[in-house]
Design an enzyme around this catalytic site. Structure first.
Site, PDB file in Angstrom:
ATOM      1  N   TYR A 113       2.333   5.148   4.706  1.00  0.00           N
ATOM      2  CA  TYR A 113       2.220   4.507   3.397  1.00  0.00           C
ATOM      3  C   TYR A 113       0.964   3.650   3.416  1.00  0.00           C
ATOM      4  O   TYR A 113       0.784   2.817   4.311  1.00  0.00           O
ATOM      5  CB  TYR A 113       3.440   3.624   3.079  1.00  0.00           C
ATOM      6  CG  TYR A 113       3.258   2.900   1.766  1.00  0.00           C
ATOM      7  CD1 TYR A 113       3.497   3.549   0.549  1.00  0.00           C
ATOM      8  CD2 TYR A 113       2.782   1.596   1.720  1.00  0.00           C
ATOM      9  CE1 TYR A 113       3.266   2.911  -0.658  1.00  0.00           C
ATOM     10  CE2 TYR A 113       2.549   0.947   0.514  1.00  0.00           C
ATOM     11  CZ  TYR A 113       2.797   1.611  -0.663  1.00  0.00           C
ATOM     12  OH  TYR A 113       2.557   0.983  -1.871  1.00  0.00           O
ATOM     13  N   ASP A 118      -4.660   0.709   9.411  1.00  0.00           N
ATOM     14  CA  ASP A 118      -4.081  -0.055   8.306  1.00  0.00           C
ATOM     15  C   ASP A 118      -3.048  -1.005   8.909  1.00  0.00           C
ATOM     16  O   ASP A 118      -1.932  -0.605   9.212  1.00  0.00           O
ATOM     17  CB  ASP A 118      -3.448   0.920   7.298  1.00  0.00           C
ATOM     18  CG  ASP A 118      -2.796   0.197   6.127  1.00  0.00           C
ATOM     19  OD1 ASP A 118      -2.682  -1.040   6.178  1.00  0.00           O
ATOM     20  OD2 ASP A 118      -2.400   0.886   5.162  1.00  0.00           O
ATOM     21  N   TYR A 128       8.503   0.074  -9.198  1.00  0.00           N
ATOM     22  CA  TYR A 128       9.184   1.365  -9.038  1.00  0.00           C
ATOM     23  C   TYR A 128      10.470   1.423  -9.855  1.00  0.00           C
ATOM     24  O   TYR A 128      11.520   1.808  -9.349  1.00  0.00           O
ATOM     25  CB  TYR A 128       9.494   1.623  -7.543  1.00  0.00           C
ATOM     26  CG  TYR A 128       8.308   1.432  -6.638  1.00  0.00           C
ATOM     27  CD1 TYR A 128       7.262   2.357  -6.640  1.00  0.00           C
ATOM     28  CD2 TYR A 128       8.214   0.330  -5.801  1.00  0.00           C
ATOM     29  CE1 TYR A 128       6.160   2.181  -5.826  1.00  0.00           C
ATOM     30  CE2 TYR A 128       7.105   0.148  -4.985  1.00  0.00           C
ATOM     31  CZ  TYR A 128       6.089   1.076  -5.001  1.00  0.00           C
ATOM     32  OH  TYR A 128       4.991   0.898  -4.193  1.00  0.00           O
ATOM     33  N   LYS A 184      -0.871  -8.380   3.074  1.00  0.00           N
ATOM     34  CA  LYS A 184       0.482  -8.935   3.160  1.00  0.00           C
ATOM     35  C   LYS A 184       0.554 -10.373   3.716  1.00  0.00           C
ATOM     36  O   LYS A 184       0.412 -11.304   2.961  1.00  0.00           O
ATOM     37  CB  LYS A 184       1.396  -7.975   3.907  1.00  0.00           C
ATOM     38  CG  LYS A 184       1.696  -6.715   3.043  1.00  0.00           C
ATOM     39  CD  LYS A 184       2.988  -6.041   3.388  1.00  0.00           C
ATOM     40  CE  LYS A 184       3.451  -5.133   2.279  1.00  0.00           C
ATOM     41  NZ  LYS A 184       2.862  -3.783   2.281  1.00  0.00           N
TER      42      LYS A 184
HETATM   43  C1  LIG Z   1       1.996  -2.883   1.471  1.00  0.00           C
HETATM   44  C2  LIG Z   1       1.053  -1.980   2.139  1.00  0.00           C
HETATM   45  C3  LIG Z   1      -0.105  -1.527   1.484  1.00  0.00           C
HETATM   46  C4  LIG Z   1      -0.421  -1.861   0.048  1.00  0.00           C
HETATM   47  O1  LIG Z   1      -0.601  -3.235  -0.161  1.00  0.00           O
HETATM   48  P1  LIG Z   1      -0.472  -3.827  -1.650  1.00  0.00           P
HETATM   49  O2  LIG Z   1      -0.864  -5.259  -1.478  1.00  0.00           O
HETATM   50  O3  LIG Z   1       0.954  -3.643  -2.056  1.00  0.00           O
HETATM   51  O4  LIG Z   1      -1.405  -3.066  -2.510  1.00  0.00           O
HETATM   52  C5  LIG Z   1      -0.961  -0.698   2.191  1.00  0.00           C
HETATM   53  N1  LIG Z   1      -0.711  -0.338   3.455  1.00  0.00           N
HETATM   54  C6  LIG Z   1       0.390  -0.766   4.116  1.00  0.00           C
HETATM   55  C7  LIG Z   1       0.617  -0.357   5.542  1.00  0.00           C
HETATM   56  C8  LIG Z   1       1.314  -1.591   3.475  1.00  0.00           C
HETATM   57  O5  LIG Z   1       2.419  -1.982   4.106  1.00  0.00           O
END
Ligand SMILES: *Cc1c(COP(=O)(O)O)cnc(C)c1O
Length: 419
Positions: free
Chosen positions: A133, A234, A5, A263
């Site tokens: 997100y 997610d 970014y 993550k």
């Molecule tokens: C970080 C994140 C993503 C994206 O993961 P990347 O490994 O950066 O592509 C998707 N959803 C959530 C909730 C996240 O925190």
């Protein structure tokens, strides 16, 4: 070279890291910084953990990588089994992706293909909430908050989904009937064209570091069941204990049809993500028109990443559930340490849940001043928008945690003085 970014040339020079150990980063000039970010929330056991280092080295003696098309390997099989054991029933199938965003793409694909397989090909949109997100790829971007996300740049290019209002703030809040009624009406109005609902359960991460009630997650589960929609949770940010439950959906006693993990999956060592689904979803996909889940990244199921993920999970779950105590201790330390932020001018809110501590300002953070203030106190923080926050490694001791919290308060103060 681009950093995340960032424009070119970069507005702020990045700090060069020579090495890292435990919760400390060592910079090229010899300075040591306590890492309050655990490398974007991933390095839950700290850096250069002996067991994780060893797992990679051991795997390296066998093979670093082979394609997953037509071939399989033990670290992949064992990790899939372990994830199925850990996540709530009835999740029972695993797809390995190479990053969180891709895991979200795969989840959306699973959802759409499962609906096609069930004869509902016209169900092609998703419902989500504002403030979310889900990643930076185009499919995931279309599900991020339409205001804070990148919709305005790619207006007309992103798939249009249905956005419900942001879940009301407060982990302990009772279900807000007005919000619930609004979501229900919106979902009912669009139910014929909806394939599923996607949500970050309990904590909205990069969309604003906000916490909502388990009742909101339960409502989404209930509405999905009533209308034949699939629930995608997610858990890329919340998985593996971050919120005080192993998976955030456990706070709500709810399990999704599809779950995304990433993550902290490899303890911050290598890039790996996973999308899990139920047998029912897998069966619907496999009888559908394509007769297969149409995805297959080149580095799918990388053995080094799988091996270190297994070691990370072993660390988490050894001696009972050691993470539980660790995260509870971090939560208590953050509550105590961040309390003083309330005295700083321009602080709108201070909140803590599990190993997540947030100071929300009334104004945009002066990133350079705030970061420098933390670095002067020997701490690495990376604020964004109006948020100064920390997601420390679970292994951080009391003293270091107090330093991180004090640095976050100092960063808020430095930002307030400039604004
Ligand atoms: C970080 C994140 C993503 C994206 O993961 P990347 O490994 O950066 O592509 C998707 N959803 C959530 C909730 C996240 O925190």
């Amino acid at each position: 070279m681009w950093h995340p970014y960032a424009p070119l040339p970069a507005a702020l020079p990045p700090l060069p890291v020579l090495s890292a150990s435990g919760v400390r980063l060592e910079l090229a000039d010899g300075a040591q910084l306590i890492d309050g970010m655990s490398s974007w929330w991933c390095a839950i056991h700290g850096y250069r953990h002996p067991a994780l280092d060893e797992a990679i080295q051991r795997q390296l003696r066998d093979v670093a990588h082979v394609m997953f098309g037509g071939l399989t390997h033990e670290p992949g099989v064992r990790l899939a089994q372990r994830l199925i054991e850990l996540t709530p029933a009835p999740l029972s199938k695993v797809f390995f992706a190479d990053s969180g965003s891709v895991a979200v793409e795969v989840a959306v694909k699973m959802c759409l293909q499962a609906q096609m397989g069930a004869g509902h090909g016209s169900r092609s949109r998703l419902l989500t909430v504002r403030g979310g997100y889900h990643g930076d790829t185009f499919g995931a971007m279309a599900l991020c908050d339409p205001v804070n996300g990148m919709h305005h740049i790619f207006d007309g290019i992103l798939r249009s989904h249905v956005f419900a209002p942001r879940p009301p703030d407060g982990f302990d809040a009772p279900l807000d009937e007005e919000w619930a009624g609004g979501v229900q009406a919106l979902l009912t109005r669009h139910s014929e064209e909806l394939a599923g609902v996607i949500l970050e359960p309990i904590v909205q991460g990069a969309g604003g570091m906000r916490f909502h009630s388990p009742a909101c997650v339960r409502l989404m589960r209930q509405l999905c069941d009533e209308h034949g929609l699939l629930l995608i949770l997610d858990e890329i940010a919340t998985g593996f204990g971050r919120t005080g439950a192993l998976f955030a959906c456990e706070h709500a006693g709810v399990s999704p049809d599809i779950m995304c993990l990433g993550k902290a999956l490899t303890g911050g060592y290598l890039t790996l993500a996973a999308t899990l689904c139920t047998t029912a979803v897998a069966e619907a996909i496999s009888v559908g028109q394509a007769k297969a889940l149409m995805h297959g990244p080149t580095f799918m199921g990388n053995p080094l990443a799988c091996a270190v993920a297994l070691a990370s999970i072993e660390q988490l779950t050894e001696v009972g559930d050691s993470w539980r105590e660790q995260v509870a201790r971090i939560e208590a330390g953050l509550r105590e340490g961040l309390e003083r932020a309330w005295d700083v001018n321009g602080v709108r809110d201070v909140r803590v849940l599990g190993a997540i501590g947030v100071i929300e300002l009334e104004h945009e953070v002066e990133i350079a001043a705030a970061t420098a203030a933390a670095v002067r106190r020997g701490v690495w923080l990376r604020p964004f928008r109006n948020l100064i926050y920390t997601m420390p490694a679970y292994v951080m001791n009391e003293e270091d945690l107090a330093s991180v919290a004090a640095a976050a308060v100092e960063a808020a103060r430095a930002s307030a003085q400039l604004s």
